[in-house]
Design an enzyme around this catalytic site. Structure first.
Site, PDB file in Angstrom:
ATOM      1  N   GLU A  50       0.839  -1.208   0.000  1.00  0.00           N
ATOM      2  CA  GLU A  50       0.000   0.000   0.000  1.00  0.00           C
ATOM      3  C   GLU A  50       0.871   1.254   0.000  1.00  0.00           C
ATOM      4  O   GLU A  50       0.563   2.228  -0.683  1.00  0.00           O
ATOM      5  CB  GLU A  50      -0.898   0.038   1.240  1.00  0.00           C
ATOM      6  CG  GLU A  50      -2.060  -0.924   1.223  1.00  0.00           C
ATOM      7  CD  GLU A  50      -2.881  -0.802   2.489  1.00  0.00           C
ATOM      8  OE1 GLU A  50      -3.998  -0.258   2.413  1.00  0.00           O
ATOM      9  OE2 GLU A  50      -2.394  -1.246   3.557  1.00  0.00           O
ATOM     10  N   TYR A  82     -12.601  27.037  -0.101  1.00  0.00           N
ATOM     11  CA  TYR A  82     -12.588  25.567  -0.163  1.00  0.00           C
ATOM     12  C   TYR A  82     -11.572  25.038  -1.169  1.00  0.00           C
ATOM     13  O   TYR A  82     -11.093  23.913  -1.026  1.00  0.00           O
ATOM     14  CB  TYR A  82     -13.977  24.983  -0.421  1.00  0.00           C
ATOM     15  CG  TYR A  82     -14.729  25.575  -1.590  1.00  0.00           C
ATOM     16  CD1 TYR A  82     -14.450  25.202  -2.897  1.00  0.00           C
ATOM     17  CD2 TYR A  82     -15.748  26.486  -1.370  1.00  0.00           C
ATOM     18  CE1 TYR A  82     -15.151  25.729  -3.951  1.00  0.00           C
ATOM     19  CE2 TYR A  82     -16.456  27.025  -2.424  1.00  0.00           C
ATOM     20  CZ  TYR A  82     -16.152  26.646  -3.720  1.00  0.00           C
ATOM     21  OH  TYR A  82     -16.848  27.171  -4.775  1.00  0.00           O
ATOM     22  N   GLU A 102      -6.432   6.767  10.714  1.00  0.00           N
ATOM     23  CA  GLU A 102      -6.625   7.594  11.906  1.00  0.00           C
ATOM     24  C   GLU A 102      -5.544   8.659  12.017  1.00  0.00           C
ATOM     25  O   GLU A 102      -5.830   9.830  12.304  1.00  0.00           O
ATOM     26  CB  GLU A 102      -6.629   6.721  13.175  1.00  0.00           C
ATOM     27  CG  GLU A 102      -7.856   5.863  13.345  1.00  0.00           C
ATOM     28  CD  GLU A 102      -7.818   4.538  12.586  1.00  0.00           C
ATOM     29  OE1 GLU A 102      -8.714   3.705  12.811  1.00  0.00           O
ATOM     30  OE2 GLU A 102      -6.905   4.319  11.761  1.00  0.00           O
ATOM     31  N   LYS A 127     -11.086   4.360   1.806  1.00  0.00           N
ATOM     32  CA  LYS A 127     -10.407   3.559   0.792  1.00  0.00           C
ATOM     33  C   LYS A 127     -11.494   2.828   0.000  1.00  0.00           C
ATOM     34  O   LYS A 127     -12.123   1.897   0.513  1.00  0.00           O
ATOM     35  CB  LYS A 127      -9.477   2.529   1.437  1.00  0.00           C
ATOM     36  CG  LYS A 127      -8.263   3.110   2.105  1.00  0.00           C
ATOM     37  CD  LYS A 127      -7.353   2.010   2.631  1.00  0.00           C
ATOM     38  CE  LYS A 127      -6.128   2.591   3.296  1.00  0.00           C
ATOM     39  NZ  LYS A 127      -5.200   1.541   3.738  1.00  0.00           N
TER      40      LYS A 127
END
Length: 152
Positions: A50, A82, A102, A127
């Protein structure tokens, strides 16, 4: 004569000028800036694959900015842009590789609170193709962080 209506149902002309409840009844505006579905190619994850190969993450961001002046001035400099928020999130996600969503969400939330006039932020990282052997639509982590008081 008694009325079944409470003060919330009363019009301003129904209240006497010296009535304390009327003085507390001002208009209040709370502005929320939200970005949903910011798609980023990143290198975060528990496995080495990953982190090396990378994968797509989808980020959702929400900032509570309170009563910003742009509601009156119509100027982007009087609110949170934004577009800049998206660039900041992208930069934080690219600066280093985290094993957990996290930690990534926490780093993004910290940066948003540091860089923008927001009282609270929510950050969600999803994901859409997680590396697990079961069929799922996505996995995600969401955190909420509130600006600390004067002691911070």
């Amino acid at each position: 004569m008694t009325s079944d209506r409470d003060d919330d149902d009363l019009e301003p002309e129904d209240l006497e000028e010296d009535d304390d409840s009327y003085e507390d009844e001002g208009d209040q505006t709370e502005v929320t800036i939200e970005v949903r579905g910011l798609s980023l190619f990143t290198h975060h994850g528990v496995t080495a694959a990953e982190r090396e190969v990378g994968q797509r993450l989808v980020m959702d961001i929400r900032l509570e900015v309170g009563d910003c002046d742009a509601t009156v001035t119509d100027l982007v400099e009087d609110t949170v842009d934004y577009g800049e928020v998206c660039n900041t999130v992208s930069l934080v996600a690219a600066q280093r590789s985290y094993k957990t969503l996290e930690r990534l969400c926490s780093a993004v939330a910290d940066r948003l609170l540091d860089d923008y006039s927001a009282d609270e932020v929510w950050v969600k990282a999803a994901k859409p193709e997680p590396p697990i052997p079961l069929p799922v639509d996505e996995v995600s982590v969401e955190i909420w962080r509130q600006r600390g008081g004067a002691d911070d």
